[in-house]
Design a protein around this motif. Sequence first.
Motif, mmCIF file in Angstrom:
data_model
loop_
_atom_site.group_PDB
_atom_site.id
_atom_site.type_symbol
_atom_site.label_atom_id
_atom_site.label_comp_id
_atom_site.label_asym_id
_atom_site.label_seq_id
_atom_site.Cartn_x
_atom_site.Cartn_y
_atom_site.Cartn_z
ATOM 1 N N TYR A 187 0.814 -1.215 0.000
ATOM 2 C CA TYR A 187 0.000 0.000 0.000
ATOM 3 C C TYR A 187 0.853 1.272 0.000
ATOM 4 O O TYR A 187 0.427 2.307 -0.507
ATOM 5 N N THR A 188 2.061 1.191 0.570
ATOM 6 C CA THR A 188 2.915 2.383 0.641
ATOM 7 C C THR A 188 3.729 2.573 -0.637
ATOM 8 O O THR A 188 3.668 3.627 -1.276
ATOM 9 N N LEU A 189 4.500 1.550 -1.010
ATOM 10 C CA LEU A 189 5.371 1.659 -2.184
ATOM 11 C C LEU A 189 4.623 1.391 -3.489
ATOM 12 O O LEU A 189 5.119 1.749 -4.569
ATOM 13 N N GLY A 190 3.474 0.752 -3.374
ATOM 14 C CA GLY A 190 2.662 0.507 -4.570
ATOM 15 C C GLY A 190 1.591 1.570 -4.742
ATOM 16 O O GLY A 190 1.742 2.517 -5.516
ATOM 17 N N LEU A 265 -9.230 13.287 1.887
ATOM 18 C CA LEU A 265 -7.958 12.683 2.284
ATOM 19 C C LEU A 265 -6.934 12.784 1.158
ATOM 20 O O LEU A 265 -5.766 13.121 1.388
ATOM 21 N N HIS A 266 -7.366 12.488 -0.063
ATOM 22 C CA HIS A 266 -6.459 12.616 -1.199
ATOM 23 C C HIS A 266 -5.967 14.061 -1.321
ATOM 24 O O HIS A 266 -4.804 14.298 -1.677
ATOM 25 N N HIS A 302 -0.674 7.673 3.251
ATOM 26 C CA HIS A 302 -1.619 6.959 2.382
ATOM 27 C C HIS A 302 -1.551 5.457 2.644
ATOM 28 O O HIS A 302 -2.578 4.787 2.810
ATOM 29 N N GLY A 303 -0.309 4.916 2.685
ATOM 30 C CA GLY A 303 -0.140 3.484 2.905
ATOM 31 C C GLY A 303 -0.621 3.034 4.264
ATOM 32 O O GLY A 303 -1.256 1.976 4.396
ATOM 33 N N LEU A 304 -0.345 3.823 5.290
ATOM 34 C CA LEU A 304 -0.818 3.495 6.640
ATOM 35 C C LEU A 304 -2.335 3.446 6.684
ATOM 36 O O LEU A 304 -2.941 2.519 7.246
ATOM 37 N N TYR A 305 -2.964 4.454 6.091
ATOM 38 C CA TYR A 305 -4.434 4.521 6.110
ATOM 39 C C TYR A 305 -5.040 3.307 5.395
ATOM 40 O O TYR A 305 -5.927 2.636 5.934
ATOM 41 N N ASP A 306 -4.569 3.027 4.179
ATOM 42 C CA ASP A 306 -5.124 1.910 3.414
ATOM 43 C C ASP A 306 -4.911 0.578 4.138
ATOM 44 O O ASP A 306 -5.791 -0.283 4.146
#
Length: 345
Positions: A187-190, A265-266, A302-306
Motif C-alpha cells: 500500500y505504501t510503495l505501490g 484525504l487525497h 496513504h499506505g498506513l491509512y489503506d
Amino acid sequence: MIYVKRNNQEFGPYDESTLLTYVNSGQILRSDSARNDATNEENTVKYFLKKAGLKPKVPHKGHLFHQLAMIGGELILPKSTIISKQWLSDKRLLLLALIGLFPTIFMAIPFPAMGIFYAIALYFSCIWGIFFYYFFRTKQVSLKYTLIVFFMTQLCIFFLWDIVGWTKLNPFYNLVNLPFPFNFIGYTLGVGTTEEFAKAIPLYILIARAKEPLIPQTLVFYGLMAGIAFGVYEGVGYQTSVNTQLDYTGAFFMNIARLTSLPFLHAIWCGIGGYFIAFANLYPKYRISLYFLSLAIPALLHGLYDTLCGYSVLIFIAVGICFIAVLLLMTYLKQGVNYQSKLRN
C-alpha cells in the motif's frame, strides 16, 4: 418608570401606560429590552407591562388585501431591480444559486449513468474547492490555474491508469493482498507512491512554467485541488464497480464517502506534497531531500491509512492517521517561516 433599550441606546423613561400606547402603535416591540429606573431590573417590555397588569394589543392595519396594497408590489416582486441586473454583481447570490441548484439540473436532463456519477462528483468537488479557496487561497491563486490543475490531474490519471495501465507496472501492487507487513509495503510503495506521484504531476508542470516563485501555501492549494480531482476519478470508478457489489446500506455509505471524506484525504496528502515541492523550488540546494519528502510523507500516510482500513478493529486508528495528516499540513503551514530560515543556510 421604564427605559427601553434598542441598538445599545436607551429611550425614555416612560410610565407603563405610555409604554403600552407605544407598543400598541408598533413603535416599541414587546421583545425590546427594558429597564426599571427605580429597581434597575432588566427584562423585556412585555415583562414590565404584564407586571403592571397591562396587556398590549397591536391592531391590524386593515384587511389582508389592504395590507398587501400598502406593502406595495415592488417590495413583493422587485421588477426594477431584477430588470436592472444589479443582482449579477452579487457573487454570493450567484454562488449560492449554483451550489443549491446544480443537482436539480440532472433531474431534467437525461444523462447516462456514468455521466450522472461524474457530474455529482464534480458538484462535491466544487464545494470542496470553495472550502479550500476560503482557507488556503493566496494572491498567486487564480481560477484559471485552479481549473487547469483540476482537469489536468484527471487527464493524467485517465491516461496513466486507463491507457498505460501504470498500476500494473509497479510490482509492489502485488503485495496488497498479502498479510501484514507485506500489505503495508504494497500500500505504501505501490498504491501510495504511485497515486501521490501521479497527483503531483500537474504541480511539477505548474511550478516549472510559473513566471514567479510560488510560495508554499499556493502549491498547497493547488495540491488540494489535484487531490480532489483524483478523488473524483477514483470515486466514480468505485461507485460504478466495487460499490455496486455491496448491500444497499453499504453501497449508500461508500458512495457518500467517495464523494466527501475520501477525496478530502487525497487532497490533504497531495497538499502536503505540494508544500515540499514549493520548498524544493524555492531552495534548490535541498531539492533532492525536499522532493523525496514531497512523495515519501504523503505515500506513507496513504499506505498506513489503506493498510489499517483493511482491519475492522483498526479503523479508528486509521481515522487517527487521517487527523495526523491534517495536523501535519496545518503545522507545516504555520511553521513555514521557520523552515525558510533553516533552508536559507
